[in-house]
Design a protein around this motif. Sequence first.
Motif, mmCIF file in Angstrom:
data_model
loop_
_atom_site.group_PDB
_atom_site.id
_atom_site.type_symbol
_atom_site.label_atom_id
_atom_site.label_comp_id
_atom_site.label_asym_id
_atom_site.label_seq_id
_atom_site.Cartn_x
_atom_site.Cartn_y
_atom_site.Cartn_z
ATOM 1 N N GLU A 51 0.862 -1.271 -0.090
ATOM 2 C CA GLU A 51 -0.104 0.701 0.171
ATOM 3 C C GLU A 51 0.885 1.561 0.513
ATOM 4 O OE1 GLU A 51 -3.768 2.072 1.871
ATOM 5 O OE2 GLU A 51 -2.479 0.004 3.617
ATOM 6 N N TYR A 65 -1.486 -5.370 -4.225
ATOM 7 C CA TYR A 65 -2.122 -4.792 -3.247
ATOM 8 C C TYR A 65 -4.265 -4.704 -3.968
ATOM 9 C CZ TYR A 65 -4.135 -2.051 0.434
ATOM 10 O OH TYR A 65 -5.055 -1.455 1.373
ATOM 11 N N ALA A 66 -3.854 -4.574 -5.067
ATOM 12 C CA ALA A 66 -5.390 -4.692 -5.566
ATOM 13 C C ALA A 66 -5.463 -6.586 -5.853
ATOM 14 C CB ALA A 66 -5.442 -4.415 -6.855
ATOM 15 N N LEU A 69 -6.266 -7.510 -2.199
ATOM 16 C CA LEU A 69 -7.847 -7.206 -1.408
ATOM 17 C C LEU A 69 -8.915 -8.017 -2.216
ATOM 18 C CD1 LEU A 69 -6.997 -3.407 -1.597
ATOM 19 C CD2 LEU A 69 -8.096 -4.524 0.719
ATOM 20 N N TYR A 70 -8.504 -8.230 -3.605
ATOM 21 C CA TYR A 70 -9.424 -9.603 -3.857
ATOM 22 C C TYR A 70 -9.567 -10.703 -3.370
ATOM 23 C CZ TYR A 70 -11.357 -6.613 -8.246
ATOM 24 O OH TYR A 70 -11.449 -5.462 -8.874
ATOM 25 N N ASN A 72 -9.240 -11.643 0.132
ATOM 26 C CA ASN A 72 -8.865 -11.113 1.156
ATOM 27 C C ASN A 72 -7.705 -11.502 2.555
ATOM 28 O OD1 ASN A 72 -11.793 -10.553 1.072
ATOM 29 N ND2 ASN A 72 -12.371 -12.784 -0.091
ATOM 30 N N SER A 76 -9.158 -3.653 3.452
ATOM 31 C CA SER A 76 -9.448 -1.984 3.825
ATOM 32 C C SER A 76 -11.103 -1.228 3.546
ATOM 33 C CB SER A 76 -9.306 -1.679 2.303
ATOM 34 O OG SER A 76 -9.448 -0.432 2.049
ATOM 35 N N SER A 81 -11.888 -0.280 -3.197
ATOM 36 C CA SER A 81 -10.769 -0.127 -3.466
ATOM 37 C C SER A 81 -9.477 -1.572 -3.813
ATOM 38 C CB SER A 81 -9.446 -0.241 -1.454
ATOM 39 O OG SER A 81 -8.390 -0.220 -1.348
ATOM 40 N N ALA A 82 -9.816 -1.987 -3.795
ATOM 41 C CA ALA A 82 -9.130 -3.532 -4.669
ATOM 42 C C ALA A 82 -9.163 -2.885 -6.279
ATOM 43 C CB ALA A 82 -10.086 -4.342 -4.332
ATOM 44 N N TRP A 83 -10.920 -2.169 -6.439
ATOM 45 C CA TRP A 83 -11.453 -1.867 -8.096
ATOM 46 C C TRP A 83 -9.950 -0.679 -7.973
ATOM 47 C CZ3 TRP A 83 -12.719 2.432 -10.681
ATOM 48 C CH2 TRP A 83 -12.866 2.540 -11.870
ATOM 49 N N TRP A 85 -7.366 0.321 -6.693
ATOM 50 C CA TRP A 85 -5.884 0.336 -7.234
ATOM 51 C C TRP A 85 -5.811 -0.681 -8.733
ATOM 52 C CZ3 TRP A 85 -2.831 3.482 -5.046
ATOM 53 C CH2 TRP A 85 -3.089 3.528 -3.672
ATOM 54 N N LEU A 86 -6.764 -1.494 -8.660
ATOM 55 C CA LEU A 86 -6.627 -2.066 -9.928
ATOM 56 C C LEU A 86 -6.468 -1.026 -11.417
ATOM 57 C CD1 LEU A 86 -6.016 -4.929 -11.895
ATOM 58 C CD2 LEU A 86 -8.990 -5.361 -11.382
#
Length: 221
Positions: A51, A65-66, A69-70, A72, A76, A81-83, A85-86
């Motif tokens: 991050e 990082y994305a 998050l995806y 798990n 966040s 957030s995942a989308w 950063w992606l």
Amino acid sequence: MHRPLRQALFCITLAFGCAYAGADPPAAALAQTAIGAYEAGHHDEAARLFERAARAGNRLAQFNYAMMLYRNEAQSRDANSAWRWLRRAAGAGLPQAQFTLARLYEHGDDVPQSLPTAAEWYRRAAGQGHVEAQVSLAAMHLAGDGVPLEAATAARWYLAAARAGDVAAQSIIASLYETGNGVVRDPRLAAHWYLQAAQQGDALAREKHAALMSQIEATTP
């Protein structure tokens, strides 16, 4: 997220290439440290470092990082957030991020389904040599899904992926050369690509190569 794409994201996993990808050296070094932490199983530390590097502009860290998050493996407070950063990594030109974003749009996972948007992101990744993106974009053009039905464009991308060693693309471009769909019909080129696929274990390509060579030999003076 639909199960097929969730499984695909687990297959995509993180990108552990050179961390110096569109950012200054300190951010790249931070991303590299994060990769080491992730590989050692220290996911909390890896997420924190990814991050930090992501916020500093490192596109590989943004993608990783994305993905955490995806998967798990990180949390966040921002549900998107995942989308986000992606999307940043894809916008920064990282081919793997562009391919992954395209898959989200193609399947309508976490975003409204949009085949034209998927095709655009596949095209960006394909143009940088991403083989899976080349195959996906070729398939869309061959079927006319979200893009004009253009066999010639499909053949061009299948050929690029075939040259990179993709066995499915080798078999498909062979069939296109055999039938003259999108390319000038050329049985010998078809046989060549069937053979390439056969040498990688494609049994059907092996059969088609044998049959085509028999036809060629029968018609050769």
